[in-house]
Write an enzyme that holds these catalytic residues in place. Structure first.
Site, PDB file in Angstrom:
ATOM      1  N   GLN A 184       0.572  -1.408   0.209  1.00  0.00           N
ATOM      2  CA  GLN A 184      -0.064  -0.134  -0.019  1.00  0.00           C
ATOM      3  C   GLN A 184       0.530   1.321   0.076  1.00  0.00           C
ATOM      4  OE1 GLN A 184      -2.992  -0.217  -1.068  1.00  0.00           O
ATOM      5  NE2 GLN A 184      -4.064  -2.042   0.374  1.00  0.00           N
ATOM      6  N   ALA A 205       0.960  -4.727  -8.334  1.00  0.00           N
ATOM      7  CA  ALA A 205       0.728  -3.669  -9.386  1.00  0.00           C
ATOM      8  C   ALA A 205      -0.744  -3.030  -9.330  1.00  0.00           C
ATOM      9  CB  ALA A 205       0.616  -4.409 -10.546  1.00  0.00           C
ATOM     10  N   THR A 242       6.777 -20.048 -16.564  1.00  0.00           N
ATOM     11  CA  THR A 242       6.868 -19.215 -17.539  1.00  0.00           C
ATOM     12  C   THR A 242       6.717 -17.859 -17.654  1.00  0.00           C
ATOM     13  OG1 THR A 242       5.890 -21.767 -18.473  1.00  0.00           O
ATOM     14  CG2 THR A 242       6.190 -19.072 -19.885  1.00  0.00           C
ATOM     15  N   CYS A 330      -9.372  -8.778   2.164  1.00  0.00           N
ATOM     16  CA  CYS A 330      -9.543 -10.585   2.431  1.00  0.00           C
ATOM     17  C   CYS A 330     -10.766 -10.656   3.276  1.00  0.00           C
ATOM     18  CB  CYS A 330      -8.104 -10.407   1.981  1.00  0.00           C
ATOM     19  SG  CYS A 330      -6.552 -10.227   1.556  1.00  0.00           S
TER      20      CYS A 330
HETATM   21  N1  PLP Z   1      -0.783  -6.491   1.407  1.00  0.00           N
HETATM   22  C1  PLP Z   1      -0.975  -5.556   2.126  1.00  0.00           C
HETATM   23  C2  PLP Z   1      -0.745  -4.731   3.276  1.00  0.00           C
HETATM   24  C3  PLP Z   1      -2.266  -5.340   1.052  1.00  0.00           C
HETATM   25  O1  PLP Z   1      -3.096  -4.291   1.385  1.00  0.00           O
HETATM   26  C4  PLP Z   1      -3.135  -6.313   0.007  1.00  0.00           C
HETATM   27  C5  PLP Z   1      -3.693  -6.347  -0.806  1.00  0.00           C
HETATM   28  O2  PLP Z   1      -5.724  -5.592  -0.032  1.00  0.00           O
HETATM   29  C6  PLP Z   1      -2.184  -7.751  -0.076  1.00  0.00           C
HETATM   30  C7  PLP Z   1      -1.097  -7.072   0.767  1.00  0.00           C
HETATM   31  C8  PLP Z   1      -2.165  -8.714  -0.947  1.00  0.00           C
HETATM   32  O3  PLP Z   1      -1.967  -8.012  -2.504  1.00  0.00           O
HETATM   33  P1  PLP Z   1      -2.189  -9.273  -4.228  1.00  0.00           P
HETATM   34  O4  PLP Z   1      -3.672  -8.977  -3.700  1.00  0.00           O
HETATM   35  O5  PLP Z   1      -1.479  -8.393  -4.880  1.00  0.00           O
HETATM   36  O6  PLP Z   1      -2.366 -10.592  -3.178  1.00  0.00           O
END
Ligand code: PLP
Length: 384
Positions: A184, A205, A242, A330
């Site tokens: 972030q 990204a 790959t 999540c």
């Molecule tokens: N780390 C942080 C602080 C995040 O906010 C997030 C996604 O919200 C992630 C890791 C995970 O990233 P990705 O969605 O690219 O797996």
């Protein structure tokens, strides 16, 4: 009548920038061949991929003065965090102590818990009500078996920037490796891999208007790390499979675009953040801006409305056309209270009423004013 959606959930994902989309499409159309192939077309893909690696590293201050840092492209931040924790721990012949903060993204916390099941001694650093980790507590957790500390650069729910320089100093005193999750933070504050002094740093990204499905782990020269996936020699055998050339190339473009305008972007975001928080506090003086007294990322406002149910508020905003969240994407499918706010030891009514607004450079002052107005209409209906 078609209602315009106001998208204030950019810490979950950001819309892809037009120029990045164009690069992605044109690179896909180019039909780059497998960069592991030995023929000329394969070698051309490899050259382009290696150039992209150097570009991403360079943009983040890696590989300075011939330091020979490595960058491994991953499917995103989740994989980069898993790779850092599991890969570093797997490189040690014996299990030892692993320390993480109590406010890490689930991709760090869950990876650490897996390692704990595998015999690692997991310790969690306490968090202060300010949203920063408790450095005194961290210092008390080191022992001779401590191998790795993982503390994020800035929190995804509160935006609170962590005292990573102090964390690194403590770790170096104890001869311990440090991983930081900068997913972030990148683009929203200065992130320089060499200056930070961490051993590994994870990126994604799609938080900076790049494509979803690509991220990276920056690895300091000499940092011990073992592959987590097996079955090929790509990326120096550290992440076989790959390589999907168009994704890192588009990622590099998004990083370049964002970082080239970082000061202007940060100042735009700060103005929006201030406008939103002042607007909300003017309307609802009992509201609490979580972590307000700490240095914070400019795009993140975690605001609690004590006495209001966060889930009901989030849904009412959704109906009114405003996208925001009740916590990490999540975990936001559930109505569980935020582990981050619990770790901060905030009062229950603050935790229960907290929602996260996360803005991007594509948001406008007019959208902020609309959200404040919508809140003015909704909050009286939801307050107990
Ligand atoms: N780390 C942080 C602080 C995040 O906010 C997030 C996604 O919200 C992630 C890791 C995970 O990233 P990705 O969605 O690219 O797996």
């Amino acid at each position: 009548m078609c209602m315009e959606t106001i998208y204030f959930d950019n810490n979950a994902t950001t819309p892809i920038a037009d120029q990045v989309f164009e690069i992605l499409v044109s690179t896909l159309q180019l039909g780059l061949k497998n960069p592991a192939s030995q023929h000329g077309a394969g070698r051309q893909s490899r050259r382009q991929l290696e150039l992209t690696r150097r570009q991403v590293e360079g943009l983040l201050g890696g590989n300075q003065q011939g330091s020979d840092d490595a960058i491994v492209f991953t499917s995103g931040g989740t994989e980069a965090n898993n790779f850092a924790l599991q890969g570093i721990c797997a490189s040690f012949p014996q299990r030892g102590r692993l320390i993480i903060s109590g406010i890490e993204h689930p991709s760090v916390t869950a990876a650490a818990e897996m390692l704990e099941k595998d015999g690692w001694d997991l310790k969690v650093v306490n968090t202060l009500p300010s949203g920063k980790i408790n450095l005194g507590h961290l210092d008390s957790l080191f022992n001779d078996e401590t191998r790795l500390v993982s503390v994020m650069l800035a929190n995804n729910e509160t935006g609170v920037i962590q005292p990573i320089t102090d964390v690194v100093a403590q770790c170096k005193n104890h001869g311990v490796l440090v991983h930081t999750d900068a997913v972030q933070a990148v683009g929203k504050m200065s992130v320089d891999f060499q200056q930070l002094g961490v051993d590994t740093l994870s990126l994604s990204a799609h938080k900076i208007h790049g494509p979803v499905g690509v991220g990276a782990l920056l690895i300091k020269n000499g940092c011990p790390i073992a592959p987590v996936l097996h079955g090929g020699f790509q990326q120096n055998g550290l992440r076989p499979g790959t390589e999907a050339c168009p994704l890192p190339i588009a990622f590099s473009k998004s990083l370049e675009l964002y970082l080239n305008h970082q000061d202007a972007n940060v100042s735009l975001l700060l103005d929006l953040q201030l406008r939103l928080e002042n607007g909300v506090l003017g309307l609802f003086p009992a509201a609490v801006v979580v972590g307000q007294e700490s240095p914070r990322l400019p795009q993140t406002s975690c605001i609690s409305f004590p006495g209001v149910d966060r889930q009901a508020l989030m849904m009412a905003l959704d109906v009114a056309g405003v996208c925001c969240s009740t916590g990490s994407a999540c975990a936001s499918g559930s109505s569980e209270p935020s582990p981050v706010l619990i770790a901060m030891g905030l009062p229950e009514e603050v935790i229960e009423g907290a929602i996260r607004f996360s803005l991007s450079i594509f948001n406008t002052p007019a959208e902020v004013d609309s959200v404040v107005e919508i809140l003015a209409n909704i909050l009286p209906l939801l307050s107990e």
